[in-house]
Design an enzyme around this catalytic site. Structure first.
Site, PDB file in Angstrom:
ATOM      1  N   TRP A   1       0.828  -1.214   0.000  1.00 41.61           N
ATOM      2  CA  TRP A   1       0.000   0.000   0.000  1.00 41.61           C
ATOM      3  C   TRP A   1       0.855   1.253   0.000  1.00 41.61           C
ATOM      4  O   TRP A   1       0.560   2.235  -0.684  1.00 41.61           O
ATOM      5  CB  TRP A   1      -0.972  -0.003   1.183  1.00 41.61           C
ATOM      6  CG  TRP A   1      -1.991  -1.079   1.064  1.00 41.61           C
ATOM      7  CD1 TRP A   1      -2.085  -2.207   1.821  1.00 41.61           C
ATOM      8  CD2 TRP A   1      -3.066  -1.164   0.103  1.00 41.61           C
ATOM      9  NE1 TRP A   1      -3.143  -2.983   1.393  1.00 41.61           N
ATOM     10  CE2 TRP A   1      -3.757  -2.369   0.352  1.00 41.61           C
ATOM     11  CE3 TRP A   1      -3.490  -0.342  -0.940  1.00 41.61           C
ATOM     12  CZ2 TRP A   1      -4.863  -2.771  -0.399  1.00 41.61           C
ATOM     13  CZ3 TRP A   1      -4.590  -0.725  -1.690  1.00 41.61           C
ATOM     14  CH2 TRP A   1      -5.268  -1.932  -1.423  1.00 41.61           C
TER      15      TRP A   1
ATOM     16  N   ASP B   1      -0.834   6.846   6.668  1.00 42.98           N
ATOM     17  CA  ASP B   1      -1.892   5.904   6.278  1.00 42.98           C
ATOM     18  C   ASP B   1      -1.987   4.878   7.411  1.00 42.98           C
ATOM     19  O   ASP B   1      -1.123   4.018   7.570  1.00 42.98           O
ATOM     20  CB  ASP B   1      -1.511   5.218   4.958  1.00 42.98           C
ATOM     21  CG  ASP B   1      -2.512   4.136   4.558  1.00 42.98           C
ATOM     22  OD1 ASP B   1      -3.478   3.892   5.308  1.00 42.98           O
ATOM     23  OD2 ASP B   1      -2.323   3.528   3.479  1.00 42.98           O
TER      24      ASP B   1
ATOM     25  N   LYS C   1     -11.011  -2.215   7.986  1.00 41.12           N
ATOM     26  CA  LYS C   1     -10.130  -3.020   8.826  1.00 41.12           C
ATOM     27  C   LYS C   1     -10.546  -2.875  10.296  1.00 41.12           C
ATOM     28  O   LYS C   1     -11.151  -3.770  10.848  1.00 41.12           O
ATOM     29  CB  LYS C   1      -8.670  -2.642   8.621  1.00 41.12           C
ATOM     30  CG  LYS C   1      -8.037  -3.268   7.380  1.00 41.12           C
ATOM     31  CD  LYS C   1      -8.213  -2.484   6.130  1.00 41.12           C
ATOM     32  CE  LYS C   1      -7.595  -3.173   4.928  1.00 41.12           C
ATOM     33  NZ  LYS C   1      -7.069  -2.218   3.958  1.00 41.12           N
TER      34      LYS C   1
HETATM   35  C1  LIG Z   1      -6.627  -1.678   2.835  1.00 43.42           C
HETATM   36  C2  LIG Z   1      -5.593  -0.638   2.784  1.00 43.42           C
HETATM   37  C3  LIG Z   1      -5.637   0.420   1.857  1.00 43.42           C
HETATM   38  C4  LIG Z   1      -6.679   0.513   0.763  1.00 43.42           C
HETATM   39  O1  LIG Z   1      -7.933   0.844   1.212  1.00 43.42           O
HETATM   40  P1  LIG Z   1      -9.140   1.062   0.183  1.00 43.42           P
HETATM   41  O2  LIG Z   1     -10.243   1.468   1.082  1.00 43.42           O
HETATM   42  O3  LIG Z   1      -9.385  -0.263  -0.500  1.00 43.42           O
HETATM   43  O4  LIG Z   1      -8.751   2.101  -0.780  1.00 43.42           O
HETATM   44  C5  LIG Z   1      -4.664   1.397   1.936  1.00 43.42           C
HETATM   45  N1  LIG Z   1      -3.682   1.337   2.848  1.00 43.42           N
HETATM   46  C6  LIG Z   1      -3.593   0.329   3.729  1.00 43.42           C
HETATM   47  C7  LIG Z   1      -2.492   0.317   4.733  1.00 43.42           C
HETATM   48  C8  LIG Z   1      -4.542  -0.684   3.729  1.00 43.42           C
HETATM   49  O5  LIG Z   1      -4.449  -1.688   4.619  1.00 43.42           O
END
Ligand SMILES: *Cc1c(COP(=O)(O)O)cnc(C)c1O
Length: 388
Positions: free
Chosen positions: A115, A196, A220
């Protein structure tokens, strides 16, 4: 009303499995039951949550509570705004440079996983179009993302518009124990730190004040997919593209601030659900209680790996191990496959690793119960006896 009542849904629930999926992931059962009820009729209004106006008094209250509870859970200081934005974390990969990277500028990125890499590439595309630069201050690809960098491995630039990192790398299962360059407090008063936190938000206490922005997709630790929670310092938000061409309004953070997270029709279901998850976290004792339980859960699984005599090998270096995504592999991909499919038959679901990492991954976000981890550790021992 009486004719509608005949169609009231049954609440008798079939049994559920232990869901180790990386996302969308397991939700707290209490929240699912509340949602089941509120989908039909929320607060005795005779109307389900999906059907209420996003400008009506009921949604006004839900939104206000979600914002207030988020502040409580995250200990969010007055300097920061809380926003709900559609599009998931991936849209943030583009919105961040669009708002904060100006022509001639540079932004720092740590490439610590799948990511984090996507965020870096998206920023590079944007930088090229406006004549700015991305400095990859750490590249984890040569070591197959097996660790997060020590401070000595990070090469920040002098005047970055912002510094972006990913606190927990969902795919490879690594996590920063503390934010990068933690000792360098002076740096973070000058350089906006952007994180993030999609896969470990509110799984442990956060130093929100240190960050200019923290964002997390919902699916998550927070519940709904397709939307993102953004915690952003007001002065950073106001600095967006100052003096440059005006952004498309729906890609400008100020639109969500001025429109109270509903400049248009928002994902009211998602905001409702995140609100319920915030309340659930508070009832559990808040992020400190979450952190304690998450550490216990992770230890159960890492102990099972470490005591297996090499039958299971962790993908992450021990010092970088994630409390949220426990990744490991067996001797061959075929054995990984057999492990995951036999586990599924035992009610341990979603264990197959991400296609980029292979192996096995157990995602154990806040809602995962300790019993789920115990059941998996027991299965790991039993599988090893059979197949070892
Ligand atoms: C799941 C995830 C994403 C992507 O999220 P979306 O909602 O599918 O865009 C981005 N960064 C991390 C660390 C993730 O675990």
């Amino acid at each position: 009303m009486s004719t509608l009542t005949e169609h009231r849904p049954t609440t008798a629930a079939p049994p559920r499995v232990h869901n180790f999926s990386a996302g969308p992931a397991a939700l707290p059962e209490e929240v699912l039951r509340e949602a089941q009820r509120d989908l039909w009729d929320i607060d005795g209004s005779g109307v389900g949550i999906l059907e209420h106006s996003h400008r009506g008094p009921l949604f006004d209250r839900l939104l206000a509570e979600a914002l207030a509870d988020c502040r409580k859970v995250g200990n969010v200081p007055e300097t920061h705004e809380v926003l709900f934005i559609p599009g998931g974390a991936t849209l943030q990969f583009g919105m961040i440079p669009m708002n904060f990277l100006h022509p001639g500028g540079v932004a720092d990125y740590l490439d610590t996983g799948v990511w984090a890499h996507k965020a870096t590439v998206e920023a590079q595309h944007f930088a090229e179009t406006v004549g700015a630069k991305i400095n990859v201050a750490f590249d984890g690809r040569p070591t197959r993302y097996d660790h997060v960098p020590a401070d000595s491995e990070i090469r920040p630039s002098d005047k970055a518009a912002y510094f972006h990192y990913c606190s927990n790398n969902t795919v490879f299962g690594t996590q920063f124990a503390t934010p990068p360059l933690s000792g360098d407090t002076d740096r973070w008063t000058k350089t906006p730190l952007v994180c993030d936190a999609s896969s470990d938000i509110f799984a442990r206490p956060w130093d929100v004040a240190r960050h200019a922005m923290i964002y997390a997709s919902g699916q998550k630790n927070l519940g709904p997919s397709g939307m993102v929670l953004v915690i952003i310092r007001r002065d950073f938000m106001e600095s967006a593209r100052r003096g440059h061409a005006k952004l498309v309004s729906m890609l400008d953070y100020r639109t969500y601030h001025e429109g109270e997270s509903r400049p248009n029709t928002p994902n009211s279901w998602g905001i409702y659900l995140m609100g319920r998850v915030f309340k659930w976290i508070l009832r559990q004792g808040g992020v400190a209680a979450m952190a304690k339980r998450n550490a216990e859960k992770a230890k159960i699984l890492y102990d099972a790996i470490d005591s297996s005599g090499g039958f299971y090998t962790g993908l992450a270096k021990p010092a970088s191990r994630s409390m949220m995504n426990v990744s490991f592999r067996l001797a061959t991909p075929a054995l990984d496959e057999r492990f995951a499919s036999e586990a599924a038959k035992e009610g341990l679901d979603g264990l197959k690793g991400h296609r980029d990492a292979g192996g096995i991954r157990a995602s154990i976000y806040n809602p995962m119960q300790k019993e789920g981890c115990q059941a998996l550790a027991e299965f790991m021992r039993e599988f090893r006896r059979r197949a070892g």
